[in-house]
Design a protein around this motif. Structure first.
Motif, PDB file in Angstrom:
ATOM      1  N   SER A  24       1.346   9.688  -7.887  1.00 27.82           N
ATOM      2  CA  SER A  24       2.782   9.845  -7.615  1.00 27.82           C
ATOM      3  C   SER A  24       3.674   9.268  -8.711  1.00 27.82           C
ATOM      4  O   SER A  24       4.818   9.655  -8.850  1.00 27.82           O
ATOM      5  N   GLY A  25       3.166   8.316  -9.480  1.00 31.35           N
ATOM      6  CA  GLY A  25       3.964   7.713 -10.538  1.00 31.35           C
ATOM      7  C   GLY A  25       4.913   6.630 -10.057  1.00 31.35           C
ATOM      8  O   GLY A  25       5.738   6.143 -10.814  1.00 31.35           O
ATOM      9  N   GLU A  26       4.789   6.253  -8.803  1.00 31.44           N
ATOM     10  CA  GLU A  26       5.679   5.244  -8.236  1.00 31.44           C
ATOM     11  C   GLU A  26       5.136   3.829  -8.378  1.00 31.44           C
ATOM     12  O   GLU A  26       5.771   2.881  -7.945  1.00 31.44           O
ATOM     13  N   SER A  27       3.973   3.690  -8.977  1.00 35.38           N
ATOM     14  CA  SER A  27       3.359   2.369  -9.100  1.00 35.38           C
ATOM     15  C   SER A  27       3.216   1.994 -10.578  1.00 35.38           C
ATOM     16  O   SER A  27       3.191   2.856 -11.454  1.00 35.38           O
ATOM     17  N   THR A  28       3.085   0.699 -10.796  1.00 30.81           N
ATOM     18  CA  THR A  28       2.904   0.209 -12.163  1.00 30.81           C
ATOM     19  C   THR A  28       1.439   0.349 -12.563  1.00 30.81           C
ATOM     20  O   THR A  28       0.562   0.578 -11.710  1.00 30.81           O
ATOM     21  N   GLU A  29       1.175   0.172 -13.820  1.00 33.36           N
ATOM     22  CA  GLU A  29      -0.207   0.242 -14.302  1.00 33.36           C
ATOM     23  C   GLU A  29      -1.067  -0.837 -13.649  1.00 33.36           C
ATOM     24  O   GLU A  29      -2.217  -0.588 -13.274  1.00 33.36           O
ATOM     25  N   LEU A  30      -0.522  -2.014 -13.459  1.00 30.69           N
ATOM     26  CA  LEU A  30      -1.256  -3.107 -12.811  1.00 30.69           C
ATOM     27  C   LEU A  30      -1.559  -2.758 -11.353  1.00 30.69           C
ATOM     28  O   LEU A  30      -2.673  -2.991 -10.875  1.00 30.69           O
ATOM     29  N   GLN A  31      -0.593  -2.190 -10.663  1.00 27.31           N
ATOM     30  CA  GLN A  31      -0.816  -1.790  -9.275  1.00 27.31           C
ATOM     31  C   GLN A  31      -1.889  -0.713  -9.186  1.00 27.31           C
ATOM     32  O   GLN A  31      -2.748  -0.748  -8.294  1.00 27.31           O
ATOM     33  N   ARG A  32      -1.855   0.245 -10.099  1.00 26.47           N
ATOM     34  CA  ARG A  32      -2.877   1.308 -10.108  1.00 26.47           C
ATOM     35  C   ARG A  32      -4.258   0.726 -10.400  1.00 26.47           C
ATOM     36  O   ARG A  32      -5.247   1.115  -9.789  1.00 26.47           O
ATOM     37  N   SER A  33      -4.315  -0.224 -11.303  1.00 23.56           N
ATOM     38  CA  SER A  33      -5.591  -0.871 -11.617  1.00 23.56           C
ATOM     39  C   SER A  33      -6.143  -1.604 -10.399  1.00 23.56           C
ATOM     40  O   SER A  33      -7.334  -1.488 -10.076  1.00 23.56           O
ATOM     41  N   ASP A  34      -5.292  -2.354  -9.716  1.00 28.14           N
ATOM     42  CA  ASP A  34      -5.706  -3.055  -8.492  1.00 28.14           C
ATOM     43  C   ASP A  34      -6.169  -2.065  -7.424  1.00 28.14           C
ATOM     44  O   ASP A  34      -7.149  -2.311  -6.711  1.00 28.14           O
ATOM     45  N   GLU A  35      -5.451  -0.963  -7.328  1.00 25.57           N
ATOM     46  CA  GLU A  35      -5.793   0.058  -6.345  1.00 25.57           C
ATOM     47  C   GLU A  35      -7.165   0.664  -6.642  1.00 25.57           C
ATOM     48  O   GLU A  35      -7.966   0.880  -5.735  1.00 25.57           O
ATOM     49  N   LEU A  36      -7.442   0.919  -7.898  1.00 27.15           N
ATOM     50  CA  LEU A  36      -8.754   1.456  -8.269  1.00 27.15           C
ATOM     51  C   LEU A  36      -9.878   0.494  -7.920  1.00 27.15           C
ATOM     52  O   LEU A  36     -10.951   0.919  -7.474  1.00 27.15           O
ATOM     53  N   ILE A  37      -9.637  -0.781  -8.100  1.00 26.89           N
ATOM     54  CA  ILE A  37     -10.645  -1.791  -7.738  1.00 26.89           C
ATOM     55  C   ILE A  37     -10.899  -1.756  -6.232  1.00 26.89           C
ATOM     56  O   ILE A  37     -12.050  -1.769  -5.787  1.00 26.89           O
ATOM     57  N   GLN A  38      -9.824  -1.684  -5.450  1.00 25.98           N
ATOM     58  CA  GLN A  38      -9.973  -1.630  -3.990  1.00 25.98           C
ATOM     59  C   GLN A  38     -10.720  -0.377  -3.555  1.00 25.98           C
ATOM     60  O   GLN A  38     -11.634  -0.440  -2.720  1.00 25.98           O
ATOM     61  N   ILE A  39     -10.342   0.760  -4.112  1.00 21.50           N
ATOM     62  CA  ILE A  39     -10.995   2.024  -3.757  1.00 21.50           C
ATOM     63  C   ILE A  39     -12.465   1.987  -4.151  1.00 21.50           C
ATOM     64  O   ILE A  39     -13.338   2.455  -3.417  1.00 21.50           O
ATOM     65  N   SER A  40     -12.751   1.429  -5.293  1.00 25.62           N
ATOM     66  CA  SER A  40     -14.134   1.310  -5.746  1.00 25.62           C
ATOM     67  C   SER A  40     -14.962   0.494  -4.754  1.00 25.62           C
ATOM     68  O   SER A  40     -16.084   0.882  -4.401  1.00 25.62           O
ATOM     69  N   LYS A  41     -14.418  -0.615  -4.285  1.00 23.56           N
ATOM     70  CA  LYS A  41     -15.135  -1.446  -3.294  1.00 23.56           C
ATOM     71  C   LYS A  41     -15.362  -0.667  -1.996  1.00 23.56           C
ATOM     72  O   LYS A  41     -16.443  -0.720  -1.396  1.00 23.56           O
ATOM     73  N   ILE A  42     -14.347   0.064  -1.566  1.00 27.58           N
ATOM     74  CA  ILE A  42     -14.461   0.845  -0.323  1.00 27.58           C
ATOM     75  C   ILE A  42     -15.534   1.923  -0.482  1.00 27.58           C
ATOM     76  O   ILE A  42     -16.378   2.107   0.400  1.00 27.58           O
ATOM     77  N   LEU A  43     -15.518   2.628  -1.606  1.00 24.34           N
ATOM     78  CA  LEU A  43     -16.514   3.673  -1.820  1.00 24.34           C
ATOM     79  C   LEU A  43     -17.932   3.114  -1.906  1.00 24.34           C
ATOM     80  O   LEU A  43     -18.867   3.719  -1.379  1.00 24.34           O
ATOM     81  N   LYS A  44     -18.093   1.974  -2.552  1.00 26.22           N
ATOM     82  CA  LYS A  44     -19.420   1.357  -2.610  1.00 26.22           C
ATOM     83  C   LYS A  44     -19.913   1.021  -1.212  1.00 26.22           C
ATOM     84  O   LYS A  44     -21.087   1.234  -0.877  1.00 26.22           O
ATOM     85  N   SER A  45     -19.043   0.486  -0.394  1.00 30.72           N
ATOM     86  CA  SER A  45     -19.403   0.160   0.976  1.00 30.72           C
ATOM     87  C   SER A  45     -19.736   1.426   1.765  1.00 30.72           C
ATOM     88  O   SER A  45     -20.710   1.475   2.520  1.00 30.72           O
ATOM     89  N   TYR A  46     -18.944   2.454   1.601  1.00 29.91           N
ATOM     90  CA  TYR A  46     -19.124   3.700   2.315  1.00 29.91           C
ATOM     91  C   TYR A  46     -20.438   4.390   1.940  1.00 29.91           C
ATOM     92  O   TYR A  46     -21.117   4.981   2.774  1.00 29.91           O
ATOM     93  N   LEU A  47     -20.792   4.312   0.676  1.00 31.98           N
ATOM     94  CA  LEU A  47     -21.970   5.016   0.189  1.00 31.98           C
ATOM     95  C   LEU A  47     -23.277   4.249   0.375  1.00 31.98           C
ATOM     96  O   LEU A  47     -24.344   4.752   0.024  1.00 31.98           O
ATOM     97  N   LYS A  48     -23.223   3.057   0.942  1.00 32.81           N
ATOM     98  CA  LYS A  48     -24.456   2.280   1.176  1.00 32.81           C
ATOM     99  C   LYS A  48     -25.317   2.952   2.217  1.00 32.81           C
ATOM    100  O   LYS A  48     -24.919   3.580   3.109  1.00 32.81           O
TER     101      LYS A  48
END
Length: 91
Positions: free
Chosen positions: A67-91
């Protein structure tokens, strides 16, 4: 949480389908249906949950990263969170 009414509606429809499938399992168990019928319904629920996960993930990524409404730092943090969720989901 989905930001648009259309996206929220899509997710709620998927959730309601899963609820209906879970209720069908309960009815099958109460009526002593064969195990194979119950197992087939469990497979259907798993597929429905995978679809729900995919749909919500797509909406979330679109709303938060594209959407472009977030900063680069916020997007980076979001990617880390999503990565953790996907790792958990794919176990």
């Amino acid at each position: 949480m989905p930001k648009t009414l259309e996206d929220k509606k899509k997710i709620l429809i998927r959730v309601r389908k899963v609820q209906g499938q879970v209720q069908a399992i309960e009815r099958s168990l109460e009526s002593d249906s064969p195990c194979t019928d119950v197992l087939q319904q469990i497979c259907a629920i798993r597929g429905a949950l995978n679809g729900l996960m995919t749909e919500l993930l797509e909406i979330h990524l679109k709303d938060t990263l594209v959407s472009g409404e977030s900063t680069e730092l916020q997007r980076s943090d979001e990617l880390i969170q999503i990565s953790k969720i996907l790792k958990s989901y794919l176990k």
